[in-house]
Each structure stands twice: as structure tokens, then as C-alpha cells.
Design a protein around this motif. Structure first.
Motif, short mmCIF file in Angstrom:
data_model
loop_
_atom_site.label_atom_id
_atom_site.label_comp_id
_atom_site.label_asym_id
_atom_site.label_seq_id
_atom_site.Cartn_x
_atom_site.Cartn_y
_atom_site.Cartn_z
N GLN A 1 0.83 -1.20 0.00
CA GLN A 1 0.00 0.00 0.00
C GLN A 1 0.86 1.26 0.00
N THR A 2 1.95 1.22 0.76
CA THR A 2 2.83 2.38 0.86
C THR A 2 3.57 2.63 -0.44
N GLY A 3 3.94 1.55 -1.12
CA GLY A 3 4.68 1.67 -2.37
C GLY A 3 6.18 1.81 -2.13
N ASP A 4 6.93 1.86 -3.23
CA ASP A 4 8.38 1.91 -3.11
C ASP A 4 8.96 3.30 -3.34
N LYS A 5 8.07 4.33 -3.38
CA LYS A 5 8.55 5.69 -3.61
C LYS A 5 7.92 6.66 -2.62
N GLU A 6 8.67 7.70 -2.30
CA GLU A 6 8.16 8.81 -1.50
C GLU A 6 8.23 10.08 -2.35
N TYR A 7 7.26 10.97 -2.16
CA TYR A 7 7.16 12.17 -2.98
C TYR A 7 7.20 13.41 -2.09
N HIS A 8 7.96 14.40 -2.53
CA HIS A 8 7.99 15.69 -1.84
C HIS A 8 7.10 16.63 -2.64
N VAL A 9 5.94 16.96 -2.08
CA VAL A 9 4.97 17.76 -2.83
C VAL A 9 4.61 19.04 -2.07
N ARG A 10 4.12 19.99 -2.85
CA ARG A 10 3.56 21.23 -2.33
C ARG A 10 2.14 21.38 -2.89
N HIS A 11 1.32 22.14 -2.22
CA HIS A 11 -0.01 22.39 -2.77
C HIS A 11 -0.52 23.75 -2.35
N ILE A 12 -1.48 24.25 -3.13
CA ILE A 12 -2.21 25.45 -2.78
C ILE A 12 -3.68 25.08 -2.84
N PRO B 1 2.21 8.10 -1.35
CA PRO B 1 0.89 8.40 -1.88
C PRO B 1 -0.25 7.93 -0.98
N SER B 2 -0.04 6.84 -0.24
CA SER B 2 -1.09 6.31 0.63
C SER B 2 -1.41 7.24 1.80
N SER B 3 -0.55 8.24 2.03
CA SER B 3 -0.78 9.19 3.11
C SER B 3 -1.83 10.23 2.74
N PHE B 4 -2.19 10.29 1.47
CA PHE B 4 -3.12 11.30 0.98
C PHE B 4 -4.41 10.65 0.48
N PRO B 5 -5.47 11.45 0.32
CA PRO B 5 -6.68 10.93 -0.34
C PRO B 5 -6.32 10.44 -1.75
N PRO B 6 -6.96 9.38 -2.21
CA PRO B 6 -6.60 8.80 -3.52
C PRO B 6 -6.60 9.80 -4.66
N GLU B 7 -7.61 10.68 -4.68
CA GLU B 7 -7.69 11.64 -5.78
C GLU B 7 -6.55 12.66 -5.72
N PHE B 8 -6.11 13.00 -4.51
CA PHE B 8 -4.97 13.91 -4.37
C PHE B 8 -3.69 13.24 -4.82
N ALA B 9 -3.49 11.98 -4.40
CA ALA B 9 -2.28 11.24 -4.77
C ALA B 9 -2.21 11.05 -6.28
N ALA B 10 -3.35 10.79 -6.90
CA ALA B 10 -3.37 10.60 -8.36
C ALA B 10 -2.95 11.86 -9.09
#
Length: 263
Positions: A131-142, A187-196
Motif C-alpha cells: 500500500q505504501t509503495g516503493d517511492k516517496e514524494y515531496h509535494v507542495r499544494h495550494i 501516496p497512501s498518506s493522501f486521499p486517492p484523488e490527491f495522490a493521483a
């Protein structure tokens, strides 16, 4: 603990003297106004203290426990003398405590008979890792209240505006002052639509269209990607085991509730 011969002799003499002084020593810690305090009560407290790592079995610990039990017995006798045990609120609290103790005994026995297996822990760890996956992402949002506001922001960004400057107007006040930074996460830390909205972005890119979630419309920027740093199975085994234990108890409780006749 192993006694040396001299210490063993002194201990035997002390025990013999205690028996001569009080025939009830082996059974009772003390007798307060004719009411006995059993030694087993102190033994149970010592065992609990040692098991929790809060101390070691010693004469000092036992003396402190004895004094506390005597004080509690004195206060209990006085409370009963004044009729507090007849107080409706006290009786209700006692019943709640009794229920908790009995239920906890049932739960411990159930888990003893239905323990969480290593295979169950491994399966849950594998599910978590997948579920966690093999990657981590550094993201920003407004975050914006409307889609039109989000679209206008995207247009400004494409025109050369700085993401960090526009983020100051974000509805997410927790990240508005740090450029919308959400730090590293899977990605699993966020809502699915946000992660997508960010998993297919290139580094440094922003979403072409606003991403809608239940809290509003997001403009997302992907700063970087790195391999995920998952804890090993051994590192999280206790936590997983405890979580699965609680799940088993919850399922058992739900099963009992379904069988009960509730009117």
C-alpha cells in the motif's frame, strides 16, 4: 538471587522471629483494626511494578508498598464508616470498575487462546508495504475554495509566478507560510484523488488542472521523488502485533454483540 551462608542464616532467623511475633505473617501483610491485608496483594503489586520496569523487588519497595496498603486500608475503613460506599455515584463507579476488570480478564484469556501468529504479522506487513509503495514524494499544494480560483492560479504559474508566493493565499493555513510544503510522504498518506494528481508528474512540474478533494481544489507541485524508506518487519512487529490483537478483540466484541438480544 543466591544468599551467601551468613546472609541465609540471618534471613532464616528473621523469618523465625517474625513467625514468633505474628502467627499470621505468612498469610497477612498486616492487620488494621482487625481487618487483614493479605500478603498476596503486596506480591501482586511488586510483580506488576517489576514487570513494567518501574523498579526491582527489594525490601525498600516492599516496605513502601506495605505503608501504602496500610494507609489505603485505613482510609477505606473510614470511608465505609462515613457511608461513602452507599453513595450512588460511588456505587456506579465501582460497578464500572468491576466491569472493566472482568472484561479485561476475558480479553486476556481470549487473546491467549487466539494469539496473533507470525504469519498474520508478516501478511499485514506485506499489505502495508504494498500500500505504501516503493517511492516517496515531496509535494507542495495550494488549496482554493473554487475551481475557477485554482485555474487562475495555474495560469499565473504558467506565466512565471512563483509557487511559494501564491501559496501564501492558500486555504490550508498550516502550509500557506512555508510555500505549501507537505514534506516527504507516500501516496497512501493522501486521499486517492490527491495522490493521483502528483504521482505521474515530472520533478518540478505542477498539475495542469485543479485536483478536487472534499476540502476544495488543489494546485499541486512535485518537488522530488526518492525510494521509500520502509521500516523492517522486526522494527514494526510489536506495533503490528498489537494492532492485530486489538482488531481481533474488536471482531470478538462485535460477534458477541450480534448474538446478544438487545431490546
Amino acid at each position: 538471587m543466591t544468599f551467601k551462608p551468613a546472609r541465609l542464616l540471618l534471613a532464616l532467623i528473621a523469618i523465625a522471629a517474625s513467625f514468633a511475633y505474628s502467627p499470621s505473617f505468612a498469610q497477612n501483610l498486616a492487620v488494621v483494626n482487625g481487618k487483614a491485608i493479605p500478603s498476596s496483594r503486596a506480591d501482586a503489586i511488586v510483580k506488576q511494578v517489576v514487570a513494567q520496569g518501574q523498579g526491582t523487588d527489594s525490601p525498600q519497595l516492599r516496605d513502601a508498598i506495605k505503608k501504602d496498603l496500610i494507609s489505603r486500608e485505613v482510609m477505606m475503613q473510614e470511608a465505609i464508616k462515613q457511608g461513602y460506599d452507599k453513595n450512588p455515584e460511588v456505587k456506579a463507579a465501582l460497578e464500572n470498575a468491576r466491569q472493566t476488570i472482568v472484561i479485561n480478564a476475558l480479553a486476556r484469556d481470549y487473546i491467549t487462546k487466539h494469539p496473533v501468529s507470525d504469519a498474520e504479522v508478516k501478511a499485514e506487513y506485506d499489505r502495508f508495504a504494498k500500500q505504501t509503495g516503493d517511492k516517496e514524494y515531496h509535494v507542495r499544494h495550494i488549496l482554493f475554495a473554487t475551481e475557477d480560483e485554482a485555474k487562475a492560479a495555474i495560469a499565473k504559474l504558467k506565466g512565471g509566478a512563483k509557487f511559494e508566493d501564491l501559496a501564501k493565499g492558500s486555504k490550508d493555513t498550516g502550509t500557506a507560510n512555508n510555500g505549501g510544503d507537505l514534506d516527504w510522504a507516500s501516496p497512501s498518506s493522501f486521499p486517492p484523488e490527491f495522490a493521483a494528481g502528483f504521482t505521474n508528474l515530472q520533478k518540478g512540474a505542477i498539475t495542469d488542472t485543479p485536483v478536487k478533494t472534499q476540502v476544495g481544489y488543489h494546485v499541486i507541485k512535485l518537488d522530488d521523488v526518492r525510494p521509500a524508506k520502509l521500516p523492517t518487519l522486526d522494527e514494526v512487529k510489536p506495533q503490528i502485533s498489537e494492532a492485530l490483537t486489538q482488531q481481533k478483540l474488536a471482531a470478538y466484541q462485535e460477534e458477541m454483540v450480534k448474538k446478544a438480544k438487545v431490546q
